[in-house]
Design an enzyme around this catalytic site. Structure first.
Site, short mmCIF file in Angstrom:
data_model
loop_
_atom_site.label_atom_id
_atom_site.label_comp_id
_atom_site.label_asym_id
_atom_site.label_seq_id
_atom_site.Cartn_x
_atom_site.Cartn_y
_atom_site.Cartn_z
CE1 TYR A 1 60.42 68.39 44.27
CE2 TYR A 1 61.55 66.72 45.54
CZ TYR A 1 60.52 67.05 44.83
OH TYR A 1 59.62 66.16 44.26
NE ARG A 2 64.19 77.72 47.44
CZ ARG A 2 63.45 78.50 46.96
NH1 ARG A 2 63.08 78.87 45.82
NH2 ARG A 2 62.39 79.27 47.77
CG ASP B 1 63.60 79.93 42.11
OD1 ASP B 1 63.90 78.99 41.59
OD2 ASP B 1 62.65 79.84 43.11
#
Length: 563
Positions: A172-173, A282
């Site tokens: 997860y960023r 993204d």
């Protein structure tokens, strides 16, 4: 023999001519991204930036950014070879005779590698312990001009179920908020978010640790779509043919891979208000919009004595994450085929960015087979987010997009070959009228069509001046031409670039809203949608690098020492 750590993988990449070292000083603010994006788009090498502005640590990027490097990462001839091994495990006929069982013994012994080992004491990831936390000393990237800040893009986020104590790891960023905190981008559908909710219901502080720079099998496993009850470290151990060794963190009870380059230890205070995170360029090729997520407090950083910081850049495909997705396509295909016997092969095209398109070939032995397979796929784990499913006969090679195109143009005839299915969509899908829910489209190209000499498609540009103009133009074109399909894209899209057109189509349509059927012909509106056309959210911007950074990188290209 498995890689001992990320630096072992770097040596193998260099030995195989798959790594370029950049020794001059390069900024982590946009410059590294532009360099990496250019290299990715021409299927270039992994990059090791040895002198990153503002940080004492080198940065590795694009390490798995090709089919060749993906195979090296998983120490296999190919990901298809891994899939064949899995198929042999799942073939019950191997265990129905003494001879079969004896032949399977080496394969079964390999399963012992799936069990992670918790080792007492400290690991190499804890050679240096820093309790005076400063995240900004790490060479964390700001990837794209409209990003809200600097983001960890390849973190392995370890959490622990508060009921069972079972650990989970996901990727997860994480946006840096200040020297000691980040946002934690847990989507509603992800395991990390569900574990967080359990702690939140009890008002308890949630321990979290983040490993940066593990060996490639561990990093890949963190992205794999495993059922919640399976530990990703089990998949990593099986892939690398060596048990993953874990050590307990210094300040919490989470166990992390002992040979990680860095570990960020800390917690999420579930009583604390969420923080605004994003926007972020993204993997869809668009900016994901700002939203509110939990805050991660880093209380300790541990690392090796001479660590390497890992990163990736995502954006319009092809990028490094596309090759990781293709590995998942091949490795998990045997599990899909076990549950869907009619399925022969699957292709997740790069332009579909993981969840926007799947092309399936099936053995169509009965009427409605293609539709049965579509619905089965939509009911299966993360495949439920697949926005477009195209089904062809098993005589069509789904890896050959020209063959798929011919099958669709010949066999699809208007509404009767389309399936519209409302359901959940990926959190990063921006095209549905409302978040997380929309209309998925199935295309049944398994029926035998009769060639008419008119099996063509066309692409038109539309500079919209009013809502619904693209649909009006499609109606005109369908009435005037005999093209089987007509695709409308925005005026600034180069319609001759088929990869670009497909990327726009896969990203920008909702099946119910954006199709028009004219007899046996179909129009598709892949333009940017306006609020007057049903969109209830802001439509995100395409990811584009700023002109000044592009000019800077072009000017310095020879200095980087890249071809």
């Amino acid at each position: 023999m498995s890689y001992r750590d990320l630096q072992g993988f770097i040596k193998v990449l260099e030995k195989n001519g798959e790594l370029k070292r950049i020794t001059c000083e390069v900024s982590p603010i946009l410059e590294i991204t532009e360099i990496t994006d250019r290299i990715s788009k021409k299927n270039g090498s992994a990059l090791l930036f040895e002198n990153v502005t503002g940080s004492p640590y080198p940065l590795l990027i694009n390490a798995m950014g090709s089919f060749r490097r993906m195979d090296l990462a998983l120490e296999a001839e190919s990901t298809d070879a891994i899939a064949e091994e899995i198929r042999e495990y799942l073939n019950l006929r191997n265990y129905l005779s003494v001879a079969g069982i004896l032949k399977s013994i080496p394969r079964l012994f390999r399963l012992l590698y799936a069990l992670p080992i918790k080792r007492p004491g400290r690991g190499k990831c804890q050679q240096v312990i820093e309790k005076n936390v400063n995240l900004n000393q790490l060479p964390v990237l700001k990837c794209w001009p409209m990003d809200a800040g600097r983001f960890f893009t390849l973190p392995l986020v370890f959490t622990k179920d508060r009921h069972s104590g079972q650990q989970n790891v996901g990727m997860y960023r994480m946006q840096i908020l200040d020297d000691e905190t980040t946002a934690m981008h847990w989507h509603k559908h992800k395991d990390g978010s569900q574990i967080y909710k359990d702690y939140q219901e009890k008002g308890e502080r949630m321990p979290v640790s983040v490993a940066l720079g593990c060996d490639p099998a561990i990093t890949y496993a963190a992205t794999a779509p495993l059922p919640k009850m399976l530990d990703e470290m089990m998949l990593a151990g099986w892939l690398r043919r060596a048990n993953v060794t874990l050590v307990k963190c210094i300040t919490n009870d989470i166990y992390v891979p002992s040979n990680a380059e860095f570990v960020l230890e800390g917690y999420v205070d579930t009583k604390e208000e969420p923080v605004l995170e994003g926007p972020f360029g993204d993997h869809t090729g668009y900016y994901s919009l700002a939203d509110y997520y939990p805050k991660f407090h880093v209380t300790c950083i541990t690392h090796r004595k001479r660590p390497v910081y890992p990163a990736t850049v995502v954006g319009r495909p092809p990028m490094e994450d596309c090759y990781m997705a293709k590995a998942t396509e091949r490795i998990f295909l045997p599990f899909l085929k076990l549950q869907i016997p009619e399925l022969k092969d699957m292709n997740l095209p790069l332009e579909g960015v993981f969840h926007n398109c799947a092309i399936l070939s099936v053995h169509s032995a009965y009427p409605g087979c293609a539709r049965k397979v579509m619905n089965a796929v939509w009911g299966m784990g993360q495949m439920m987010y697949t926005k477009l499913i195209i089904v062809v006969k098993d005589s069509v090679d789904v890896q050959n997009l020209r063959e798929v195109e011919e099958a669709v143009l010949l066999n699809v005839s208007g509404l009767e070959d389309l399936v519209l299915c409302e359901g959940p969509l990926d959190a990063l899908d921006h095209s549905s009228n409302r978040a997380l829910y929309g209309t998925r489209l199935g295309v049944d190209a398994t029926r035998e069509g009769t060639p008419s000499g008119r099996e063509h498609y066309s692409v038109i540009n539309v500079n919209k001046t009013y809502p619904g103009e693209a649909m009006d133009r499609l109606k005109e074109r369908l009435g005037d031409s005999e093209d089987k399909f007509v695709i409308a894209v925005d005026g600034n899209v180069e319609k001759e670039d088929i990869s670009l057109v497909m990327w726009k189509l896969f990203n920008n349509i909702d099946g119910k809203r954006d199709l028009i059927v004219y007899g046996s012909r179909i129009g598709i509106d892949a333009t940017k949608k306006w609020k007057e056309e049903g969109i209830t959210r802001e439509w995100p911007e395409d990811i584009l690098m700023s002109e000044d950074i592009k000019e800077l990188v072009s000017r310095r290209w020879e200095e980087y020492g890249l071809d």
